[in-house]
Design a protein around this motif. Sequence first.
Motif, PDB file in Angstrom:
ATOM      1  N   CYS A   1       0.417  -0.178   6.058  1.00  0.00           N
ATOM      2  CA  CYS A   1       1.728   0.380   5.748  1.00  0.00           C
ATOM      3  C   CYS A   1       1.954   0.480   4.237  1.00  0.00           C
ATOM      4  CB  CYS A   1       2.831  -0.467   6.358  1.00  0.00           C
ATOM      5  SG  CYS A   1       2.801  -0.468   8.157  1.00  0.00           S
ATOM      6  N   ALA A   2       1.341  -0.403   3.481  1.00  0.00           N
ATOM      7  CA  ALA A   2       1.561  -0.434   2.041  1.00  0.00           C
ATOM      8  C   ALA A   2       0.684   0.566   1.297  1.00  0.00           C
ATOM      9  CB  ALA A   2       1.314  -1.844   1.516  1.00  0.00           C
ATOM     10  N   THR A   3      -0.287   1.153   1.947  1.00  0.00           N
ATOM     11  CA  THR A   3      -1.244   2.024   1.274  1.00  0.00           C
ATOM     12  C   THR A   3      -0.601   3.215   0.569  1.00  0.00           C
ATOM     13  OG1 THR A   3      -2.974   1.316   2.761  1.00  0.00           O
ATOM     14  CG2 THR A   3      -3.351   3.356   1.596  1.00  0.00           C
ATOM     15  N   PRO A   4       0.287   3.987   1.194  1.00  0.00           N
ATOM     16  CA  PRO A   4       0.888   5.107   0.456  1.00  0.00           C
ATOM     17  C   PRO A   4       1.644   4.646  -0.796  1.00  0.00           C
ATOM     18  CG  PRO A   4       1.283   5.371   2.797  1.00  0.00           C
ATOM     19  CD  PRO A   4       0.696   3.997   2.602  1.00  0.00           C
ATOM     20  N   GLU A   5       2.348   3.533  -0.695  1.00  0.00           N
ATOM     21  CA  GLU A   5       3.082   3.039  -1.860  1.00  0.00           C
ATOM     22  C   GLU A   5       2.127   2.588  -2.958  1.00  0.00           C
ATOM     23  OE1 GLU A   5       6.539  -0.171  -3.065  1.00  0.00           O
ATOM     24  OE2 GLU A   5       6.269   0.367  -0.974  1.00  0.00           O
ATOM     25  N   ALA A   6       1.066   1.882  -2.576  1.00  0.00           N
ATOM     26  CA  ALA A   6       0.095   1.415  -3.564  1.00  0.00           C
ATOM     27  C   ALA A   6      -0.605   2.589  -4.241  1.00  0.00           C
ATOM     28  CB  ALA A   6      -0.929   0.499  -2.898  1.00  0.00           C
ATOM     29  N   ARG A   7      -0.954   3.590  -3.475  1.00  0.00           N
ATOM     30  CA  ARG A   7      -1.603   4.774  -4.049  1.00  0.00           C
ATOM     31  C   ARG A   7      -0.658   5.521  -4.980  1.00  0.00           C
ATOM     32  NH1 ARG A   7      -4.888   7.330   1.062  1.00  0.00           N
ATOM     33  NH2 ARG A   7      -6.401   5.641   1.222  1.00  0.00           N
ATOM     34  N   THR A   8       0.575   5.659  -4.569  1.00  0.00           N
ATOM     35  CA  THR A   8       1.567   6.346  -5.389  1.00  0.00           C
ATOM     36  C   THR A   8       1.803   5.575  -6.679  1.00  0.00           C
ATOM     37  OG1 THR A   8       2.612   7.213  -3.390  1.00  0.00           O
ATOM     38  CG2 THR A   8       3.925   7.262  -5.410  1.00  0.00           C
ATOM     39  N   ARG A   9       1.940   4.254  -6.572  1.00  0.00           N
ATOM     40  CA  ARG A   9       2.144   3.421  -7.764  1.00  0.00           C
ATOM     41  C   ARG A   9       0.980   3.560  -8.731  1.00  0.00           C
ATOM     42  NH1 ARG A   9       1.357  -1.393  -5.880  1.00  0.00           N
ATOM     43  NH2 ARG A   9      -0.605  -1.580  -6.963  1.00  0.00           N
ATOM     44  N   ALA A  10      -0.232   3.501  -8.222  1.00  0.00           N
ATOM     45  CA  ALA A  10      -1.420   3.602  -9.077  1.00  0.00           C
ATOM     46  C   ALA A  10      -1.479   4.962  -9.775  1.00  0.00           C
ATOM     47  CB  ALA A  10      -2.678   3.354  -8.255  1.00  0.00           C
TER      48      ALA A  10
ATOM     49  N   LEU B   1       5.246  11.502   4.790  1.00  0.00           N
ATOM     50  CA  LEU B   1       3.832  11.292   4.515  1.00  0.00           C
ATOM     51  C   LEU B   1       3.167  12.615   4.131  1.00  0.00           C
ATOM     52  CD1 LEU B   1       1.509   9.337   4.326  1.00  0.00           C
ATOM     53  CD2 LEU B   1       1.141   9.618   6.777  1.00  0.00           C
ATOM     54  N   VAL B   2       3.568  13.693   4.774  1.00  0.00           N
ATOM     55  CA  VAL B   2       3.028  15.017   4.448  1.00  0.00           C
ATOM     56  C   VAL B   2       3.373  15.395   3.007  1.00  0.00           C
ATOM     57  CG1 VAL B   2       3.181  17.487   5.011  1.00  0.00           C
ATOM     58  CG2 VAL B   2       3.023  15.789   6.839  1.00  0.00           C
ATOM     59  N   GLN B   3       4.606  15.120   2.597  1.00  0.00           N
ATOM     60  CA  GLN B   3       5.008  15.421   1.223  1.00  0.00           C
ATOM     61  C   GLN B   3       4.236  14.574   0.224  1.00  0.00           C
ATOM     62  OE1 GLN B   3       9.232  14.849   1.981  1.00  0.00           O
ATOM     63  NE2 GLN B   3       9.615  16.962   1.330  1.00  0.00           N
ATOM     64  N   LEU B   4       4.041  13.300   0.543  1.00  0.00           N
ATOM     65  CA  LEU B   4       3.265  12.436  -0.340  1.00  0.00           C
ATOM     66  C   LEU B   4       1.819  12.926  -0.434  1.00  0.00           C
ATOM     67  CD1 LEU B   4       4.616   8.951   0.741  1.00  0.00           C
ATOM     68  CD2 LEU B   4       4.990  10.069  -1.465  1.00  0.00           C
ATOM     69  N   GLN B   5       1.279  13.382   0.673  1.00  0.00           N
ATOM     70  CA  GLN B   5      -0.085  13.906   0.666  1.00  0.00           C
ATOM     71  C   GLN B   5      -0.162  15.187  -0.162  1.00  0.00           C
ATOM     72  OE1 GLN B   5      -0.764  14.187   4.874  1.00  0.00           O
ATOM     73  NE2 GLN B   5      -1.661  12.136   4.989  1.00  0.00           N
ATOM     74  N   ARG B   6       0.824  16.051  -0.043  1.00  0.00           N
ATOM     75  CA  ARG B   6       0.860  17.275  -0.860  1.00  0.00           C
ATOM     76  C   ARG B   6       0.909  16.927  -2.338  1.00  0.00           C
ATOM     77  NH1 ARG B   6       5.298  21.114   0.006  1.00  0.00           N
ATOM     78  NH2 ARG B   6       3.981  22.466  -1.229  1.00  0.00           N
ATOM     79  N   LEU B   7       1.713  15.947  -2.666  1.00  0.00           N
ATOM     80  CA  LEU B   7       1.816  15.507  -4.049  1.00  0.00           C
ATOM     81  C   LEU B   7       0.478  14.959  -4.530  1.00  0.00           C
ATOM     82  CD1 LEU B   7       3.887  15.207  -6.323  1.00  0.00           C
ATOM     83  CD2 LEU B   7       4.477  12.982  -5.402  1.00  0.00           C
TER      84      LEU B   7
END
Length: 95
Positions: A13-22, A47-53
Amino acid sequence: MLACLVILPLSGCATPEARTRAALERTGLSRPVSACMASRMVDRLSLVQLQRLGRLGRLSQAGNFDEFLRRTRALGDPEIVGVVSSSGLICAVRN
């Protein structure tokens, strides 16, 4: 064994946040601002928007927040731009 079964799903669950933070840290933002922004972005974007980003390419090489924001505008998604810009402002003031 039971503890591993409980922790394993939570770690995903923390992976998108960790990737975004990095990625935000690599643009030159401080760790506290990056962590604040990542938390807000993950809560407000799909999640789709984060992936697009993330697929925008070379976001981590933007060098500064203004360039990062310019590149996010290229996606043509006003919600992403709004969340990124408001998160940047709020988190910069807080930290």
